[in-house]
Motif scaffolding. Structure first.
Motif, PDB file in Angstrom:
ATOM      1  N   TYR A  12       0.821  -1.210   0.000  1.00 22.05           N
ATOM      2  CA  TYR A  12       0.000   0.000   0.000  1.00 22.05           C
ATOM      3  C   TYR A  12       0.855   1.260   0.000  1.00 22.05           C
ATOM      4  N   ASP A  13       2.003   1.192   0.654  1.00 17.10           N
ATOM      5  CA  ASP A  13       2.912   2.342   0.604  1.00 17.10           C
ATOM      6  C   ASP A  13       3.404   2.585  -0.822  1.00 17.10           C
ATOM      7  N   ALA A  14       3.571   1.513  -1.590  1.00 16.60           N
ATOM      8  CA  ALA A  14       4.013   1.652  -2.978  1.00 16.60           C
ATOM      9  C   ALA A  14       2.915   2.218  -3.874  1.00 16.60           C
ATOM     10  N   GLN A  15       1.656   2.165  -3.424  1.00 13.71           N
ATOM     11  CA  GLN A  15       0.524   2.653  -4.214  1.00 13.71           C
ATOM     12  C   GLN A  15       0.199   4.108  -3.935  1.00 13.71           C
ATOM     13  N   ARG A  16       0.940   4.768  -3.084  1.00 19.75           N
ATOM     14  CA  ARG A  16       0.618   6.137  -2.701  1.00 19.75           C
ATOM     15  C   ARG A  16       0.750   7.114  -3.868  1.00 19.75           C
ATOM     16  N   SER A  17      -0.222   7.989  -3.923  1.00 14.44           N
ATOM     17  CA  SER A  17      -0.192   9.112  -4.861  1.00 14.44           C
ATOM     18  C   SER A  17       0.003  10.390  -4.067  1.00 14.44           C
TER      19      SER A  17
END
Length: 571
Positions: free
Chosen positions: A135-140
């Protein structure tokens, strides 16, 4: 008095009193061994006495008559500040003799059986922590200084500028860069549900702070998207068609990213209800950690839910840009979810009544970003203990169990619901089966089933292959994910990187890929957006299911795992 279930903030109880003389009205004294903040009784009027150690329950206008040989049976829910299991006694004034005394019995045995005795197959805590990293990698948006994904940078910093707003933040949906509101809300709600159910799992794994850092990202975004003064809710950023024609880093996007909204005239009760659920669940999670933020979330949840309830409609019929990607089928299930989470957050019975009214007597196909019927049924059952709803819950799980339902099983024993994210549907069912087990519904059977399915996903299969990236010794190296496929900045990235046959330059740790086909076959191919897709809603039930298994280990309730059909023989 039987206390059938208790949790942080409340408990369920029930009792039956044999009737030994004719009654035209009745008054029940319900006494506890400690103060109870409030109680709810659906078939009586409850009046608090003093500090809450006693409540007087009187009949409604229509149920005062009782006859010799009958039993007066009432179910109730108590509200408290902590997780307690109170002792209680009950008596009926009309049947009492002068001078009668009442003593508290020892606490009743919980209806949820212990199921310990098993040895964990995997380190579920490690997989739990890895999922947070996904989820951290999906941050915008503007990334924080403590960003753990070093190959990600700031991106989409002008989101909302086309409508004069700051709509930065939130999560990119999958391997693309659209921010789709409905699956984001569904993911956030399921993640928070898992945390609230098993916060001890995160604490034991040392992941509590990381969880809150992770979950605040979408919650902050939802707060930006809801404009209550204008009855406007922004439900999508980016157009899926041009976005999907771009293969590159999120940091390098140059296409227009329009903001799409719902309004009173173009409603979306589905996305309003599910986002209200996320905000209400968030308010519970943050209540002791950040009371001011918790109140902000709850206020937004209340107004957004009221908006969705008043102006009814399906969001994808109002926002055509969403229809081709996340088309919603109905909105009653999301309004139910919004209502029941508001009830959990407020103890206001009007929300429970709403949830009951939106509840559907039907077996759900699966728990998904579009279909929350089973989640609605389980949560309404938790707070009403209605036998008819329990039947619906049991019917859903019976449909998923081997040799009893319509869900197909692979030769190696994996519950395979659909080719589009086969692991996603099973992981979601793992999660809610563990919640149902905690409610005392087929506890041992559901826990063992959940363990067997999770173990298959994590590598207990003939290939010794984990479908969670970065877990175990063998796992996917080529997810259908643009940013992970691109080399480090400033090297160029284009569609050529989609077709490269070597592993992705960056490991997308924690991501759950779509998974095997119905024969257990799987090919690690970046171009395959069926088996190798990743998405926020794929990981949500998976992560919460992992938390449930860590909780079982911590509470000595991890049962003996089922025997795998195709065990891993050479990890």
């Amino acid at each position: 008095v039987e206390i059938s279930r208790h949790w942080a903030g409340g408990f369920n109880g029930k009792f039956c009193i044999p009737i030994t003389k004719e009654l035209s009205s009745w008054k029940v004294h319900l006494r506890f061994d400690q103060p109870i903040d409030s109680i709810e009784v659906w078939l009586a009027t409850a009046t608090k006495v003093g500090d809450g150690r006693e409540y007087i329950l009187t009949n409604k206008a229509w149920n005062g008559a009782e006859h010799v040989g009958d039993k007066l049976c009432l179910e109730f829910m108590g509200h408290t500040k902590d997780d307690i299991e109170p002792g209680a006694v009950v008596y009926l004034s009309e049947l009492e003799s002068t001078g009668a005394t009442h003593t508290f019995p020892p606490h009743t045995t919980p209806v949820v059986p212990t199921t310990g005795g098993g040895k964990p197959t995997f380190d579920y805590s490690k997989a739990l922590g890895n999922s947070i990293l996904f989820y951290d990698a999906q941050r915008s948006g503007k990334l924080p200084a403590n960003n753990p994904i070093k190959w990600r940078g700031d991106s989409a910093l002008k989101d909302g500028s086309d409508v004069g707003l700051d709509l930065t933040g939130g999560w990119y949906d999958a391997g693309d860069h659209v921010k789709f509101g409905l699956p984001m809300a569904a993911s956030t709600t399921n993640l928070l549900w898992g945390y609230i159910q098993w916060s001890d799992a995160y604490k034991a794994a040392g992941l509590t702070d990381k969880f809150f850092d992770m979950i605040k990202w979408p919650l902050d975004y939802f707060l930006k998207c809801w404009i209550p003064a204008k009855n406007e809710f922004y439900v999508q950023i980016g157009d899926g068609t041009p976005d999907h024609h771009f293969w590159g880093r999120a940091e390098d996007m140059t296409m227009k990213r329009p903001a799409y909204k719902i309004t009173a005239s173009k409603p979306g009760s589905d996305i309003s209800g599910d986002t209200a659920a996320s905000l209400a669940a968030g308010s519970i999670a943050f209540r002791s950690r950040d009371p001011a933020y918790s109140k902000k979330l709850l206020d937004a949840s209340k107004s957004l839910y009221a908006f969705g309830k008043k102006y009814t409609g399906i969001y994808s019929q109002s926002v055509s840009a969403a229809a081709a990607f996340y088309s919603s089928s109905t909105y009653k299930d999301e309004l139910c979810i919004g209502a029941i989470w508001l009830y959990r957050a407020t103890n206001d019975s009007k929300y429970l009544n709403d949830a009951i009214s939106f509840h559907e007597n039907a077996w759900a196909w699966a728990l998904s970003w579009d279909d929350k019927k089973i989640a609605c049924q389980m949560l309404v059952y938790q707070y009403t203990l209605k036998a008819s709803i329990k039947v619906e819950v049991e019917g859903f799980f019976n449909n998923w169990l081997p040799d009893s339902g319509t869900v197909k099983y692979t030769p190696c024993g994996f519950a395979w619901r659909d080719k589009w994210g086969s692991t996603r549907y099973t992981a979601n069912t793992i999660f809610i089966s563990l919640v149902a087990a905690d409610m005392g519904i087929d506890t041992l059977k559901y826990r063992q089933w959940a363990i067997g399915q999770m173990d298959y996903i994590l590598g207990q299969n003939s290939k010794c292959f984990s479908y969670a990236i970065g877990f175990g010794k063998k796992y996917p190296l080529n997810p259908h994910h643009r940013s992970a496929s691109c080399p480090a900045i400033p090297k160029p990235c284009s569609e050529d990187n989609l077709h490269v046959k070597t592993p992705s330059p960056h490991l997308l740790v924690g991501a759950l890929v779509g998974g095997p086909d119905s024969t257990d076959a799987y090919v690690d191919n970046r171009e395959d957006y069926v088996q190798n897709e990743v998405a926020c809603d794929y990981n949500a039930g998976f992560q919460s299911g992992l938390a449930g298994l860590v909780h079982l280990i911590n509470s000595n309730n991890y049962p003996v795992p089922p025997t795998p059909k195709c065990p891993c023989k050479s990890p």
